[in-house]
Write an enzyme that holds these catalytic residues in place. Structure first.
Site, PDB file in Angstrom:
ATOM      1  N   LYS A 261     -10.330  -9.370   5.155  1.00  0.00           N
ATOM      2  CA  LYS A 261     -10.119  -8.410   6.245  1.00  0.00           C
ATOM      3  C   LYS A 261     -10.626  -8.974   7.581  1.00  0.00           C
ATOM      4  O   LYS A 261     -11.801  -9.344   7.685  1.00  0.00           O
ATOM      5  CB  LYS A 261     -10.852  -7.105   5.928  1.00  0.00           C
ATOM      6  CG  LYS A 261     -10.326  -6.435   4.668  1.00  0.00           C
ATOM      7  CD  LYS A 261     -11.175  -5.244   4.261  1.00  0.00           C
ATOM      8  CE  LYS A 261     -10.714  -4.712   2.918  1.00  0.00           C
ATOM      9  NZ  LYS A 261     -11.637  -3.737   2.322  1.00  0.00           N
TER      10      LYS A 261
ATOM     11  N   GLU B  51      -7.087   7.282   7.296  1.00  0.00           N
ATOM     12  CA  GLU B  51      -6.758   8.221   6.210  1.00  0.00           C
ATOM     13  C   GLU B  51      -5.304   8.707   6.350  1.00  0.00           C
ATOM     14  O   GLU B  51      -4.939   9.404   7.310  1.00  0.00           O
ATOM     15  CB  GLU B  51      -7.707   9.424   6.145  1.00  0.00           C
ATOM     16  CG  GLU B  51      -9.060   9.088   5.548  1.00  0.00           C
ATOM     17  CD  GLU B  51      -8.985   8.613   4.090  1.00  0.00           C
ATOM     18  OE1 GLU B  51      -8.191   9.161   3.317  1.00  0.00           O
ATOM     19  OE2 GLU B  51      -9.717   7.674   3.759  1.00  0.00           O
ATOM     20  N   SER B  52      -4.494   8.351   5.342  1.00  0.00           N
ATOM     21  CA  SER B  52      -3.060   8.625   5.428  1.00  0.00           C
ATOM     22  C   SER B  52      -2.732  10.114   5.587  1.00  0.00           C
ATOM     23  O   SER B  52      -1.821  10.471   6.346  1.00  0.00           O
ATOM     24  CB  SER B  52      -2.352   8.070   4.191  1.00  0.00           C
ATOM     25  OG  SER B  52      -2.831   8.684   3.022  1.00  0.00           O
TER      26      SER B  52
ATOM     27  N   CYS C 120       0.823  -1.229   0.000  1.00  0.00           N
ATOM     28  CA  CYS C 120       0.000   0.000   0.000  1.00  0.00           C
ATOM     29  C   CYS C 120       0.854   1.275   0.000  1.00  0.00           C
ATOM     30  O   CYS C 120       1.621   1.531   0.933  1.00  0.00           O
ATOM     31  CB  CYS C 120      -0.919  -0.005   1.216  1.00  0.00           C
ATOM     32  SG  CYS C 120      -1.940   1.468   1.294  1.00  0.00           S
TER      33      CYS C 120
HETATM   34  N1  GSH Z   1      -7.643   7.684   1.060  1.00  0.00           N
HETATM   35  C1  GSH Z   1      -7.027   6.545   1.709  1.00  0.00           C
HETATM   36  C2  GSH Z   1      -6.701   5.501   0.676  1.00  0.00           C
HETATM   37  C3  GSH Z   1      -6.191   4.222   1.311  1.00  0.00           C
HETATM   38  C4  GSH Z   1      -6.320   3.027   0.375  1.00  0.00           C
HETATM   39  O1  GSH Z   1      -6.868   3.132  -0.748  1.00  0.00           O
HETATM   40  N2  GSH Z   1      -5.848   1.872   0.846  1.00  0.00           N
HETATM   41  C5  GSH Z   1      -5.986   0.650   0.059  1.00  0.00           C
HETATM   42  C6  GSH Z   1      -4.673  -0.122   0.007  1.00  0.00           C
HETATM   43  S1  GSH Z   1      -3.405   0.833  -0.745  1.00  0.00           S
HETATM   44  C7  GSH Z   1      -6.972  -0.265   0.733  1.00  0.00           C
HETATM   45  O2  GSH Z   1      -6.938  -0.422   1.932  1.00  0.00           O
HETATM   46  N3  GSH Z   1      -7.823  -0.922  -0.057  1.00  0.00           N
HETATM   47  C8  GSH Z   1      -8.695  -1.927   0.430  1.00  0.00           C
HETATM   48  C9  GSH Z   1     -10.100  -1.723  -0.010  1.00  0.00           C
HETATM   49  O3  GSH Z   1     -10.411  -0.639  -0.551  1.00  0.00           O
HETATM   50  O4  GSH Z   1     -10.899  -2.630   0.182  1.00  0.00           O
HETATM   51  C10 GSH Z   1      -5.790   6.998   2.477  1.00  0.00           C
HETATM   52  O5  GSH Z   1      -5.170   7.979   2.037  1.00  0.00           O
HETATM   53  O6  GSH Z   1      -5.458   6.404   3.507  1.00  0.00           O
END
Ligand code: GSH
Length: 221
Positions: A40, A65-66, A13
């Site tokens: 998950k 949220e990062s 990620c």
């Molecule tokens: N806007 C979020 C995006 C985070 C994101 O898209 N994470 C992905 C992995 S890189 C995720 O967990 N995807 C799993 C899903 O959507 O089911 C952030 O900035 O934290």
């Protein structure tokens, strides 16, 4: 910081990586645990309302949220990575958001169903980096000598291209020398380099090869 921090992660990620880089730049000791996003666990869904990584547990309290995680770390721990000037800080936040849009284009590229869509995504990608080229200075980082959160956002962006470059020559950075130099500076930064496990390239290659996309076909032919 006298708190227990745990970064709930996934090995591929890029959003996790930006948080890991900011933590490392601030010399914060933290624990990192990986979750299987294809299966998950319940404890993860309880702390991550959108079911996404990263989540930062601060003494057990989840922050998701990062970008918000990065801002929390900025608010609580030195050294500051954002600029002091309020206007410049706002600009940096805007370019962080741009970095997320670039990540969406990358996902579009590796998921492209056919060669036409893949080519469209390559063109879009080149345009995005031309936009960044226009705002970059002399480097080595986004805002000169000082490593900022924008750098932590783009280190993981550029890391994808280390693997893409081994698949085909998409000439993404041909017209953007400043971006090329920035990419090299970020690749050499220990906090950026160490934000992933050593088997990251192999894991990413396997992930890409299994997408069933035009890019997978290029890898598998
Ligand atoms: N806007 C979020 C995006 C985070 C994101 O898209 N994470 C992905 C992995 S890189 C995720 O967990 N995807 C799993 C899903 O959507 O089911 C952030 O900035 O934290």
């Amino acid at each position: 910081m006298n708190t227990q921090l745990t970064l709930v992660s996934h090995q591929l990620c890029p959003y996790v990586q930006r948080a890991a880089i900011v933590l490392a730049e601030k010399n914060i000791i933290f624990k990192r645990i990986h979750v299987d996003l294809s299966n998950k666990p319940d404890w993860f869904l309880r702390i991550s309302p959108l079911g996404k990584t990263p989540v930062l547990l601060v003494d057990g309290e989840p922050i998701f949220e990062s970008a918000v995680i990065c801002e929390y770390l900025e608010d609580t721990t030195l050294p500051r990575l954002h600029p002091d000037n309020v206007l410049q800080r706002a600009r940096h936040r805007a370019w962080m958001e741009f970095g997320s849009a670039v990540l969406n284009t990358i996902a579009g590229l590796y998921n492209a169903a056919d060669d036409k869509v893949l080519q469209d995504k390559v063109v879009e990608m080149r345009k995005r980096f031309e936009q960044i080229e226009a705002v970059l200075g002399d480097g080595p980082y986004f805002a000169g000598q000082h490593f900022s959160v924008v750098d932590a956002v783009f280190g993981p962006v550029f890391r994808y291209f280390d693997v893409f470059d081994g698949i085909a020559d998409f000439a993404i950075f041909k017209a953007t020398p400043r971006v090329r130099a920035w990419r090299a500076a970020l690749a050499a930064r220990p906090t950026v380099r160490d934000a992933v496990d050593p088997d990251y390239p192999h894991l990413l290659q396997r992930f890409l090869a299994e997408r069933g996309s035009a890019l997978s076909a290029l890898m598998n032919h």
